[in-house]
Design a protein around this motif. Structure first.
Motif, short mmCIF file in Angstrom:
data_model
loop_
_atom_site.label_atom_id
_atom_site.label_comp_id
_atom_site.label_asym_id
_atom_site.label_seq_id
_atom_site.Cartn_x
_atom_site.Cartn_y
_atom_site.Cartn_z
N VAL A 1 2.20 3.36 13.49
CA VAL A 1 2.10 4.50 12.59
C VAL A 1 1.46 4.10 11.26
N VAL A 2 1.88 2.95 10.72
CA VAL A 2 1.45 2.55 9.39
C VAL A 2 -0.05 2.30 9.33
N GLY A 3 -0.64 1.86 10.45
CA GLY A 3 -2.09 1.63 10.46
C GLY A 3 -2.87 2.91 10.23
N LEU A 4 -2.47 3.97 10.93
CA LEU A 4 -3.17 5.25 10.78
C LEU A 4 -2.95 5.84 9.38
N VAL A 5 -1.74 5.64 8.83
CA VAL A 5 -1.42 6.20 7.51
C VAL A 5 -2.15 5.46 6.39
N GLU B 1 7.55 7.56 6.04
CA GLU B 1 8.90 7.61 6.60
C GLU B 1 9.16 8.95 7.30
N ALA B 2 8.58 10.02 6.77
CA ALA B 2 8.74 11.33 7.41
C ALA B 2 8.06 11.35 8.78
N VAL B 3 6.90 10.69 8.89
CA VAL B 3 6.20 10.63 10.17
C VAL B 3 6.99 9.81 11.18
N VAL B 4 7.49 8.65 10.74
CA VAL B 4 8.23 7.75 11.64
C VAL B 4 9.43 8.45 12.26
N ASN C 1 -4.76 3.44 6.55
CA ASN C 1 -6.21 3.33 6.68
C ASN C 1 -6.88 4.70 6.73
N GLU C 2 -6.70 5.41 7.82
CA GLU C 2 -7.44 6.68 8.02
C GLU C 2 -6.96 7.77 7.07
N LEU C 3 -5.65 8.00 7.01
CA LEU C 3 -5.15 9.07 6.16
C LEU C 3 -5.38 8.76 4.68
N LEU C 4 -5.08 7.53 4.26
CA LEU C 4 -5.26 7.16 2.86
C LEU C 4 -6.71 7.30 2.43
N SER C 5 -7.64 6.98 3.32
CA SER C 5 -9.06 7.15 3.00
C SER C 5 -9.38 8.61 2.71
N LEU C 6 -8.83 9.51 3.50
CA LEU C 6 -9.06 10.94 3.29
C LEU C 6 -8.41 11.40 1.97
N LEU C 7 -7.23 10.91 1.68
CA LEU C 7 -6.54 11.28 0.44
C LEU C 7 -7.36 10.85 -0.78
N LYS C 8 -7.90 9.62 -0.73
CA LYS C 8 -8.66 9.11 -1.87
C LYS C 8 -9.99 9.84 -2.03
N GLN C 9 -10.60 10.21 -0.91
CA GLN C 9 -11.86 10.95 -0.99
C GLN C 9 -11.68 12.26 -1.74
N THR D 1 0.83 -1.21 0.00
CA THR D 1 0.00 0.00 0.00
C THR D 1 0.86 1.26 0.00
N LEU D 2 1.88 1.29 0.85
CA LEU D 2 2.74 2.47 0.93
C LEU D 2 3.42 2.76 -0.40
N LEU D 3 3.85 1.71 -1.08
CA LEU D 3 4.58 1.92 -2.32
C LEU D 3 3.66 2.20 -3.50
N ASN D 4 2.48 1.60 -3.48
CA ASN D 4 1.57 1.73 -4.62
C ASN D 4 0.83 3.06 -4.66
N GLU D 5 0.72 3.73 -3.51
CA GLU D 5 0.02 5.01 -3.48
C GLU D 5 1.02 6.15 -3.59
N ASP D 6 0.80 7.02 -4.54
CA ASP D 6 1.74 8.08 -4.88
C ASP D 6 2.10 8.93 -3.65
N GLY D 7 3.38 8.95 -3.31
CA GLY D 7 3.87 9.81 -2.24
C GLY D 7 3.65 9.30 -0.84
N LEU D 8 2.99 8.13 -0.68
CA LEU D 8 2.64 7.68 0.66
C LEU D 8 3.84 7.11 1.42
N MET D 9 4.77 6.47 0.71
CA MET D 9 5.94 5.92 1.38
C MET D 9 6.79 7.04 1.99
#
Length: 517
Positions: A383-387, A370-373, A389-397, A358-366
């Protein structure tokens, strides 16, 4: 290979054709040129399927998938002209005399390609996707690459059936493409989509193609056929110009089921070109391929041979290393490729394989992850769960990439620190993130205070609430005392409802276990 726009101009040649006036032009660019031709609006009916002896419905059939991929080379100009390459420019505003094949320019009038002598042959692409019952098992496969060749893009035809017209936009004509022809080594849409996504990531990492499929920078033609095991490959159909990995998977899987249905009912699959309708989720016929396809390939004197050398030791005498293409030198300059990045994520941070994908397939998510970690002491697996799931959902919306997130990595790190120090629960963290997305100027601490989402750590208060819940649910308490510990979760939920999710879960469980023992 993409069809030349010249083919469309030659069809229905006896029907009237008109030209829009040229409003302005200069040495390099021809503005506002549009060719319009009247076309018939009636669509010929599909040929009826010849009926054969009905096959057994239980007959085993297998599917075969091959791909042809056109990747737009990242370049400021076209291959043989100074015309710029830009997306969504006005029609025919990026067209030189050469692009339009005007007289006096040694008109090409055909699509220039390296089809006869491709730049590379007999390669392979290793790709992975998630499989298994829980889609948590990494499945790694390989597909052979028959050849990679340099090619020109062609003009675009826009059909207006209501007015019986075809409009020609030559902005794309002459744009550089690399065509990758993959052997039929895949069997379903999921595999094809995974292979395309891996290729897309590789090209983006190399900087040779931006790979934005929605802008036509990566287009896929899928060849699909069905046959019985041990028999020759069946008649294939080609699904053209798919511009999304998700649509590619759907188009292929639909086409497999369509062909299986035809064969199992005793029909014959036609050799034809089809398109994918994303709204209906179906492929629809475009044209048949009953005759031999003649693309009229011809030698191109404007394409000199390209010679590659392994290293400096393999150079012939008199050839300077600075003037030669050395494979070893290029290999040393390669960036970190997707497969290496995935392995690094898993081993460095201890995250699950599905999170790495998921991190690699979504543009800029990796990069975001890593910046958050780096800015929080919270474990990467938390950290990865919040990124993802919750954050990615907001990005896609909001159709945004990781680099365009309204919540910065440092702001998310602050939120995670509040959770790490026990000031908020995981449920509260999700609520805070939603509010931070809505109001990016607010800090996590401000949101927690405004919404009163801090954890309830008052032992006396929690004891009082837990006692009320226990007293009002004697049946559940009895089940817990007879060994059914899962019922305890129900009581915890009731307490959390009363505290609006603000009770410290560790302290809460301890109190309830004490009162129900």
């Amino acid at each position: 290979m993409a069809a030349s726009s010249g083919v469309l101009l030659l069809s229905n040649i006896n029907k009237p054709m008109s030209f829009y006036p040229i409003t302005s032009f200069n040495k390099y660019t021809l503005h506002s040129l549009c060719v319009v031709r009247l076309i018939g609006t009636c669509v010929p009916r599909c040929k009826s399927q010849p009926q054969l002896k009905r096959k057994s419905a239980a007959q085993e059939l297998v599917s075969v998938v091959g791909l042809e991929i056109h990747a737009q080379i990242q370049s400021n100009t076209k291959l043989f002209s100074g015309s710029p390459v830009r997306f969504m420019s006005p029609p025919n505003s990026l067209v030189s005399f050469f692009d339009a094949s005007l007289p006096g320019t040694l008109p090409a009038g055909y699509q220039i390609t390296q089809q006869r002598r491709p730049i590379a042959v007999d390669g392979s692409l290793t790709y992975s996707h998630l499989g298994g019952k829980k889609r948590s098992q990494v499945v790694t496969k390989s597909v052979r690459i028959k050849q990679i060749q340099l090619e020109q893009d062609s003009g675009k035809s826009l059909h207006d059936d209501q007015r019986s017209q075809t409009l020609i936009d030559l902005n794309r004509a002459g744009v550089g493409l690399m065509e990758l022809v993959m052997e039929p080594d895949m069997s379903c849409g999921e595999e094809a989509a995974a292979a395309v996504r891996e290729l897309q990531l590789i090209l983006q990492a190399l900087g040779t193609c931006q790979g934005n499929m929605s802008e036509g920078q990566l287009r896929v033609d899928a060849n699909v056929s069905i046959h019985s095991p041990g028999e020759p490959l069946g008649t294939r159909t080609e699904v053209k110009n798919i511009n999304s990995a998700r649509f590619l998977a759907k188009a292929i899987d639909y086409e497999i089921q369509r062909q299986m249905g035809i064969l199992q009912s005793g029909g014959t699959v036609l050799n034809e070109t089809r398109a994918f309708d994303s709204k209906s989720g179906q492929t629809i016929p475009m044209r048949d391929k009953e005759g031999l396809q003649d693309y009229r390939f011809m030698p191109e004197p404007n394409l000199p041979p390209l010679t590659l050398y392994d290293d400096e030791a393999s150079l012939p005498s008199g050839v300077a290393p600075s003037q030669a293409v050395l494979v070893e030198r290029l290999r040393q300059c390669l960036p970190e490729l997707p497969s290496v990045q995935r392995d690094r994520l898993l081993h460095t941070y201890g995250i699950l394989p599905e999170h790495g994908f998921t991190l690699l397939n979504e543009d800029g998510l990796m990069d975001y992850f890593e910046a958050v970690v780096k800015q929080t002491s919270r474990a990467p697996r938390k950290v990865v769960g919040l990124v993802t799931n919750e954050l990615l959902s907001l990005l896609k919306q909001h159709d945004l990439s990781g680099s365009q997130s309204r919540v910065s990595p440092s702001a998310l790190a602050e939120l995670l620190q509040l959770q790490e120090t026990g000031l908020i629960s995981s449920n509260a963290a999700k609520q805070v993130l939603q509010e931070m997305w809505r109001c990016p100027e607010k800090t996590a601490q401000q949101v927690v205070q405004e919404l009163d989402l801090g954890l309830v750590n008052d032992t006396a208060q929690l004891h009082s609430i837990c006692q009320r819940v226990v007293d009002s649910h004697p049946e559940e308490v009895q089940l817990i005392r007879t060994g059914n510990k899962k019922v305890l979760n129900k009581l915890m939920g009731l307490v959390q409802r009363e505290t609006k999710g603000r009770a410290d879960p560790v302290l809460l469980r301890s109190i309830l276990e004490e009162k129900t023992s």
